[in-house]
Design a protein around this motif. Structure first.
Motif, PDB file in Angstrom:
ATOM      1  N   LEU A  24       0.824  -1.201   0.000  1.00 16.71           N
ATOM      2  CA  LEU A  24       0.000   0.000   0.000  1.00 16.71           C
ATOM      3  C   LEU A  24       0.863   1.258   0.000  1.00 16.71           C
ATOM      4  O   LEU A  24       0.633   2.187  -0.772  1.00 16.71           O
ATOM      5  N   ARG A  25       1.870   1.302   0.844  1.00 18.02           N
ATOM      6  CA  ARG A  25       2.695   2.501   1.015  1.00 18.02           C
ATOM      7  C   ARG A  25       3.810   2.598  -0.022  1.00 18.02           C
ATOM      8  O   ARG A  25       4.238   3.688  -0.362  1.00 18.02           O
ATOM      9  N   GLY A  26       4.331   1.450  -0.481  1.00 20.40           N
ATOM     10  CA  GLY A  26       5.396   1.447  -1.470  1.00 20.40           C
ATOM     11  C   GLY A  26       6.711   1.967  -0.929  1.00 20.40           C
ATOM     12  O   GLY A  26       6.865   2.226   0.268  1.00 20.40           O
ATOM     13  N   GLY A  27       7.677   2.109  -1.800  1.00 21.18           N
ATOM     14  CA  GLY A  27       8.970   2.657  -1.419  1.00 21.18           C
ATOM     15  C   GLY A  27       9.924   1.622  -0.864  1.00 21.18           C
ATOM     16  O   GLY A  27       9.696   0.417  -0.952  1.00 21.18           O
ATOM     17  N   VAL A  28      11.000   2.121  -0.307  1.00 21.84           N
ATOM     18  CA  VAL A  28      12.055   1.287   0.258  1.00 21.84           C
ATOM     19  C   VAL A  28      11.765   1.083   1.741  1.00 21.84           C
ATOM     20  O   VAL A  28      11.465   2.032   2.457  1.00 21.84           O
ATOM     21  N   TRP A  29      11.888  -0.153   2.198  1.00 23.49           N
ATOM     22  CA  TRP A  29      11.582  -0.497   3.581  1.00 23.49           C
ATOM     23  C   TRP A  29      12.818  -1.015   4.292  1.00 23.49           C
ATOM     24  O   TRP A  29      13.557  -1.827   3.762  1.00 23.49           O
ATOM     25  N   THR A  30      13.011  -0.517   5.499  1.00 20.50           N
ATOM     26  CA  THR A  30      14.064  -0.992   6.388  1.00 20.50           C
ATOM     27  C   THR A  30      13.395  -1.587   7.620  1.00 20.50           C
ATOM     28  O   THR A  30      12.181  -1.464   7.807  1.00 20.50           O
ATOM     29  N   ALA A  31      14.197  -2.206   8.483  1.00 22.98           N
ATOM     30  CA  ALA A  31      13.655  -2.749   9.723  1.00 22.98           C
ATOM     31  C   ALA A  31      13.052  -1.636  10.583  1.00 22.98           C
ATOM     32  O   ALA A  31      12.027  -1.833  11.236  1.00 22.98           O
ATOM     33  N   ILE A  32      13.656  -0.459  10.547  1.00 22.96           N
ATOM     34  CA  ILE A  32      13.140   0.658  11.341  1.00 22.96           C
ATOM     35  C   ILE A  32      11.775   1.095  10.821  1.00 22.96           C
ATOM     36  O   ILE A  32      10.836   1.316  11.604  1.00 22.96           O
ATOM     37  N   ARG A  33      11.635   1.203   9.511  1.00 23.57           N
ATOM     38  CA  ARG A  33      10.345   1.611   8.942  1.00 23.57           C
ATOM     39  C   ARG A  33       9.281   0.550   9.216  1.00 23.57           C
ATOM     40  O   ARG A  33       8.141   0.877   9.536  1.00 23.57           O
ATOM     41  N   ALA A  34       9.656  -0.722   9.110  1.00 27.60           N
ATOM     42  CA  ALA A  34       8.710  -1.800   9.391  1.00 27.60           C
ATOM     43  C   ALA A  34       8.308  -1.792  10.863  1.00 27.60           C
ATOM     44  O   ALA A  34       7.145  -2.015  11.201  1.00 27.60           O
ATOM     45  N   GLU A  35       9.265  -1.520  11.742  1.00 26.92           N
ATOM     46  CA  GLU A  35       8.957  -1.449  13.172  1.00 26.92           C
ATOM     47  C   GLU A  35       7.962  -0.318  13.440  1.00 26.92           C
ATOM     48  O   GLU A  35       6.998  -0.501  14.207  1.00 26.92           O
ATOM     49  N   GLU A  36       8.163   0.825  12.821  1.00 26.59           N
ATOM     50  CA  GLU A  36       7.243   1.949  12.997  1.00 26.59           C
ATOM     51  C   GLU A  36       5.842   1.603  12.497  1.00 26.59           C
ATOM     52  O   GLU A  36       4.843   1.965  13.117  1.00 26.59           O
TER      53      GLU A  36
END
Length: 88
Positions: A24-36
């Protein structure tokens, strides 16, 4: 009477929610973004290690593509695009 939830079912549901959020959000994902994102989910107590494991499992499942940056040594993930073309 208590409601028992199978731990593996909860993990599967969390990962399904996370991959839907990534698509849904797209873009590049890191563990920090996934945690948020998980903090805004039905599993708000999930930490960075859980997010990291979920991203790794989703990449192994083929839902995400892992990208390794050799310079920084960091791994990021992007959603695998679904092929919705018809065979006709």
């Amino acid at each position: 009477m208590s409601l028992l939830i199978e731990p593996t079912a909860a993990v599967g549901a969390r990962r399904d929610w996370l991959v839907a959020e990534i698509r849904l959000r797209g873009g590049v994902w890191t563990a920090i973004r996934a945690e948020e994102a998980l903090h805004r989910s039905p599993w708000p107590t999930s930490g960075r290690n859980t997010a990291r494991k979920d991203l790794r499992a989703l990449a192994a499942r083929g839902a995400l593509i892992a990208h390794d940056n050799e310079i920084t040594g960091r791994r990021t993930y992007t959603a695998r695009m679904l092929n919705l073309r018809s065979a006709a």
